[in-house]
Design a protein around this motif. Structure first.
Motif, mmCIF file in Angstrom:
data_model
loop_
_atom_site.group_PDB
_atom_site.id
_atom_site.type_symbol
_atom_site.label_atom_id
_atom_site.label_comp_id
_atom_site.label_asym_id
_atom_site.label_seq_id
_atom_site.Cartn_x
_atom_site.Cartn_y
_atom_site.Cartn_z
ATOM 1 N N GLY A 1 -0.300 -4.124 -3.332
ATOM 2 C CA GLY A 1 -0.906 -2.791 -3.400
ATOM 3 C C GLY A 1 0.133 -1.703 -3.617
ATOM 4 O O GLY A 1 -0.131 -0.529 -3.387
ATOM 5 N N THR A 2 1.321 -2.099 -4.067
ATOM 6 C CA THR A 2 2.382 -1.129 -4.335
ATOM 7 C C THR A 2 2.118 -0.406 -5.655
ATOM 8 O O THR A 2 1.696 -1.020 -6.627
ATOM 9 N N SER A 3 2.383 0.886 -5.658
ATOM 10 C CA SER A 3 2.366 1.623 -6.917
ATOM 11 C C SER A 3 3.716 2.307 -7.059
ATOM 12 O O SER A 3 4.115 3.078 -6.186
ATOM 13 N N ALA A 4 4.445 1.986 -8.115
ATOM 14 C CA ALA A 4 5.784 2.559 -8.293
ATOM 15 C C ALA A 4 5.966 2.946 -9.754
ATOM 16 O O ALA A 4 5.924 2.103 -10.636
ATOM 17 N N LEU A 5 6.111 4.228 -9.986
ATOM 18 C CA LEU A 5 6.260 4.718 -11.358
ATOM 19 C C LEU A 5 7.573 5.465 -11.487
ATOM 20 O O LEU A 5 7.967 6.197 -10.575
ATOM 21 N N GLN A 6 8.205 5.287 -12.614
ATOM 22 C CA GLN A 6 9.511 5.925 -12.816
ATOM 23 C C GLN A 6 9.646 6.410 -14.262
ATOM 24 O O GLN A 6 9.313 5.679 -15.191
ATOM 25 N N GLN A 7 10.064 7.631 -14.404
ATOM 26 C CA GLN A 7 10.278 8.194 -15.743
ATOM 27 C C GLN A 7 11.660 8.821 -15.796
ATOM 28 O O GLN A 7 12.046 9.558 -14.887
ATOM 29 N N GLY B 1 0.793 -1.230 0.000
ATOM 30 C CA GLY B 1 0.000 0.000 0.000
ATOM 31 C C GLY B 1 0.822 1.275 0.000
ATOM 32 O O GLY B 1 0.346 2.319 0.431
ATOM 33 N N CYS B 2 2.060 1.200 -0.458
ATOM 34 C CA CYS B 2 2.894 2.411 -0.536
ATOM 35 C C CYS B 2 3.007 2.836 -1.994
ATOM 36 O O CYS B 2 2.869 2.015 -2.894
ATOM 37 N N SER B 3 3.260 4.114 -2.209
ATOM 38 C CA SER B 3 3.416 4.550 -3.598
ATOM 39 C C SER B 3 4.649 5.429 -3.764
ATOM 40 O O SER B 3 5.028 6.167 -2.851
ATOM 41 N N SER B 4 5.261 5.312 -4.932
ATOM 42 C CA SER B 4 6.426 6.150 -5.222
ATOM 43 C C SER B 4 6.351 6.629 -6.666
ATOM 44 O O SER B 4 5.794 5.949 -7.529
ATOM 45 N N TYR B 5 6.896 7.798 -6.891
ATOM 46 C CA TYR B 5 6.928 8.365 -8.239
ATOM 47 C C TYR B 5 8.286 9.027 -8.452
ATOM 48 O O TYR B 5 8.773 9.730 -7.569
ATOM 49 N N ASP C 1 0.531 -8.260 -6.324
ATOM 50 C CA ASP C 1 -0.428 -7.229 -6.714
ATOM 51 C C ASP C 1 0.269 -5.863 -6.711
ATOM 52 O O ASP C 1 0.229 -5.135 -5.725
ATOM 53 N N VAL C 2 0.923 -5.556 -7.794
ATOM 54 C CA VAL C 2 1.677 -4.302 -7.846
ATOM 55 C C VAL C 2 1.433 -3.581 -9.166
ATOM 56 O O VAL C 2 1.107 -4.204 -10.169
ATOM 57 N N GLN C 3 1.585 -2.285 -9.117
ATOM 58 C CA GLN C 3 1.536 -1.466 -10.333
ATOM 59 C C GLN C 3 2.889 -0.810 -10.466
ATOM 60 O O GLN C 3 3.218 0.099 -9.701
ATOM 61 N N CYS C 4 3.694 -1.305 -11.372
ATOM 62 C CA CYS C 4 5.034 -0.731 -11.533
ATOM 63 C C CYS C 4 5.244 -0.401 -12.998
ATOM 64 O O CYS C 4 4.896 -1.208 -13.865
ATOM 65 N N SER C 5 5.794 0.746 -13.267
ATOM 66 C CA SER C 5 6.108 1.049 -14.658
ATOM 67 C C SER C 5 7.332 1.939 -14.726
ATOM 68 O O SER C 5 7.667 2.630 -13.769
ATOM 69 N N HIS C 6 7.983 1.874 -15.859
ATOM 70 C CA HIS C 6 9.119 2.763 -16.056
ATOM 71 C C HIS C 6 9.192 3.161 -17.514
ATOM 72 O O HIS C 6 8.704 2.444 -18.394
ATOM 73 N N GLY C 7 9.755 4.312 -17.749
ATOM 74 C CA GLY C 7 9.923 4.777 -19.121
ATOM 75 C C GLY C 7 11.222 5.537 -19.203
ATOM 76 O O GLY C 7 11.610 6.214 -18.250
ATOM 77 N N ALA C 8 11.916 5.400 -20.309
ATOM 78 C CA ALA C 8 13.185 6.113 -20.460
ATOM 79 C C ALA C 8 13.326 6.581 -21.895
ATOM 80 O O ALA C 8 12.947 5.870 -22.825
ATOM 81 N N SER C 9 13.838 7.767 -22.066
ATOM 82 C CA SER C 9 14.089 8.247 -23.425
ATOM 83 C C SER C 9 15.302 9.157 -23.437
ATOM 84 O O SER C 9 15.601 9.818 -22.446
#
Lengths: 422, 249
Positions: A326-332, A295-299, A356-364
């Motif tokens: 319930g983790t949400s971790a997004l990285q750009q 249940g923690c989130s990071s951006y 059960d996690v929502q993790c995403s990353h994007g790099a350009s």
């Protein structure tokens, strides 16, 4: 003599200077930290975490500790650390609302048990020898304490690195503790005098209690020709929020580390960052967010600009512990190289052990858009201005997050100075 | 105002324009039509100074100056405006900042003081109304996330802000629905005066129902092969280009 032994000797020669004014309990722990440094050593670029920063090369230089000098005077209303030593007249200020700010060594004398219980409690990364070395060698630091439920307001801090001699190794430290429900906005500037070939070793620890909220803005300009290792360790308790934004320009080889433990349910963190390299500068950003509870989130949104022959690297590690559902971790990671000889590397690292996690990353990594420059020129804006406008467009969303008032103005000036060089 | 003589231009070694002759006077509206690949957009780009194209022969005189020797921005400041077929997105740069810089660069070129913040905002509001552009768009990044119609309206809004002496509109009607076409075309018509001139590059006669041209030119294979009045556009709509191209062949 090995590189590590050289620093142990340096410590032995300067023990008096390093330990002066600290509580004996803190000084008693220094030897063990030196042993940690001896065991793990100064990292080189062979390891995963330091692939883009060769610290052995930097620490292998013939470095000395800064000689004892008169403290650098601070600015009005800004807590100042000059070459790692607290510079203001009043070493520790205890406000009516219980907020305590000032010198770390003074705090260690007035509140020895409190400081001892927290110092090196988050910065326990034993694989990182340079953090241990900082714990052993720091001559002082900034101390910020905000008690339960209190809004500590905006706290301005400046860390100056300006020694008389060249090739000095300067240690500085910051300990920030927010108790349950406390809030604060910390604005820190790190500035080095250009051309002194200094090496900066800085460690920040931020400990946030339940529901605490810390906004932290950092402006780094270590100065041309200087090398810096500045790493930050944070721990956020249940429902706490840590929002950070940094802007970094200047420095020969700069390594910025951000480690954040989201230790209990509902903890949140965000990291917005911008680095701008020029000349032959090398900047290496290493960010690590550990989701230790569910249940923690990071951006994270880190932008980089590399001009001339500069190089940059962003490594973003996200760790999700077993059971941290319930983790949400997004990285750009968004980057721009301005010349054929500049380079930026972006390395996302996701290590996920929960279901059960929502993790995403994007790099350009891109370049200035020639079509956009042509478009602007067709409206009467010259090429230099068009490039500057495009660069501003790229970096502004990070700068806009630096709050308001004089701090954001300082950051704007720093960034515009860099943009004007393009 | 603009005198083009025997203009040749190429891109990557391929000659696209093969001897254009064209004279534009104040107060005139010219339409340039022609099949795909005939060189219409290249002509617009070459006049604007797009560095992708190389001029190998010929002259272009704009308001008495050698246009081809002027930088892109100098042409713009002197009053040359290109309405882009594909307007470019510039993330993070607000329309307001972009236009303020552009307007004030032009004023500086003309020896005028820059507009203050208040005056500029007033001008921007007026001109946004002019092309029925939602004023909130001006606080957004240039063309970012704009629909096709909004982008084209935004081109005409910029034209209204900069009040060019000569505007070249490169397929401003492409991708527009009927209502947007009316708004864009009405905007262009309202901006037209006896002191300025417009070149409209288009595939379709329908735009010319709104923007009535004084002259219609057919561009084929890098040359103007036929010129006439607006009746020519109507005939092209009915009969296509074949009858002209056959003559040419």
């Amino acid at each position: 003599m090995s590189l590590e032994q050289k620093y142990i000797e340096l410590y032995a020669t300067h023990t008096g200077q390093i330990c002066r004014g600290f509580a004996p309990q803190v000084n008693a722990g220094r030897r063990a930290l030196l042993d940690d440094f001896l065991a793990s050593g100064a990292p080189d670029s062979k390891g995963e975490k330091y692939r883009y920063s060769d610290m052995r090369r930097i620490y292998g230089r013939d470095l000395s500790l800064p000689s004892i000098e008169a403290p650098i005077p601070g600015r009005e209303g800004v807590m100042t650390l000059g070459n790692g030593v607290f510079a203001d007249g009043e070493p520790l200020v205890v406000r009516a609302d219980g907020v305590i700010t000032g010198s770390l060594r003074a705090a260690s004398v007035d509140f020895p048990e409190f400081v001892l219980g927290r110092l090196n409690s988050v910065a326990t990364n034993l694989s990182d020898g340079l953090t241990a070395l900082n714990g052993a060698m720091m001559p002082d630091g900034i101390f910020v304490y905000v008690p339960c439920g209190v809004d500590g307001g905006t706290i301005d801090v400046e860390l100056l690195y300006d020694t008389v001699h060249e090739d000095d190794l300067v240690f500085s430290r910051m300990l920030v503790v927010l108790e349950e429900g406390a809030e604060a906005r910390l604005q820190a500037r790190y500035r080095g005098r250009a051309g002194n070939h200094l090496v900066v070793n800085h460690v920040t620890e931020a400990i946030l209690g339940r529901g605490a909220k810390l906004q932290m803005g950092e402006a780094y300009d270590f100065g041309e020709g200087n090398d810096a290792f500045a790493v930050s360790y944070s721990s956020v308790a249940e429902d706490g929020t840590l929002d950070r934004v940094f802007v970094s320009i200047g420095g020969e080889a700069v390594r910025l580390g951000y480690h954040c433990d989201l230790a209990h349910t509902g903890a949140q963190s965000s990291l917005y960052g911008l680095f701008m390299g020029a000349g032959r500068e090398r900047i290496d950003i290493y960010s690590e967010v550990d989701h230790l509870a569910g249940g923690c989130s990071s951006y994270q949104m880190v932008k980089g600009v590399a001009d001339e022959q500069s190089t940059g690297a962003f490594t973003g590690r996200i760790y999700v512990a077993p059971g941290a559902d319930g983790t949400s971790a997004l990285q750009q990671s968004r980057n721009m190289t301005l010349t054929p000889t500049s380079r930026i590397v972006s390395v996302p690292q996701l290590e996920i052990y929960a279901q059960d996690v929502q993790c995403s990353h994007g790099a350009s990594v891109g370049q200035l858009d020639r079509e956009a420059i042509y478009y602007m020129q067709q409206r009467g804006i010259d090429e230099v201005e068009a490039k500057a406008l495009q660069m501003s467009g790229f970096v502004n969303d990070i700068i806009d997050r630096c709050g308001d008032g004089s701090f954001v103005e300082e950051i704007c000036n720093m960034a515009s100075g860099r943009i004007r060089r393009v | 105002m603009l005198e083009i003589k025997n203009l040749h231009a190429s891109v990557d070694g391929n000659e696209i324009l093969r001897g254009i002759d064209l004279t534009i006077r104040r107060g005139e509206v010219h339409a340039i039509m022609g099949p795909n690949g005939s060189g219409k957009s290249t002509l617009a780009s070459v006049l604007a100074g797009n560095p992708r194209f190389e001029v190998s022969e010929g002259t272009a005189t704009f308001l008495g100056r050698n246009l081809l020797e002027m930088s892109i921005e100098e042409r713009a400041r002197a009053g040359f405006f290109l309405g882009f077929q594909y307007p470019v997105e510039i993330p993070g740069v607000s329309m307001a900042n972009f236009m303020k810089l552009a307007v004030n660069e032009k004023r500086k070129y003309n020896g005028l003081e820059p507009l203050g913040a208040g005056e500029f905002l007033k001008l921007m509001r007026q001109r946004a109304e002019f092309v029925e552009l939602d004023p909130r768009m001006t606080s957004r990044a240039v063309n970012e996330g704009f629909s096709g119609g909004e982008k084209k309206k935004n081109e005409i809004f910029q034209m209204a802000m900069l009040e060019p002496t000569l505007a070249v509109l490169d397929e401003t009607d492409s991708g527009l629905d009927i209502d947007a076409l009316r708004v864009v075309a009405t905007g262009v018509t309202r901006l037209h005066t006896s002191e300025n001139a417009t070149i409209v590059i288009t595939h379709y006669q329908r735009l010319l129902d709104y923007i009535v041209p004084d002259f219609v030119h057919v561009l084929y294979h890098g040359r103007i092969i036929h010129s006439g009045d607006r009746e020519l556009a109507l005939r092209l709509e009915e009969q296509g280009y074949d009858w002209l191209i056959k003559n040419e062949k």
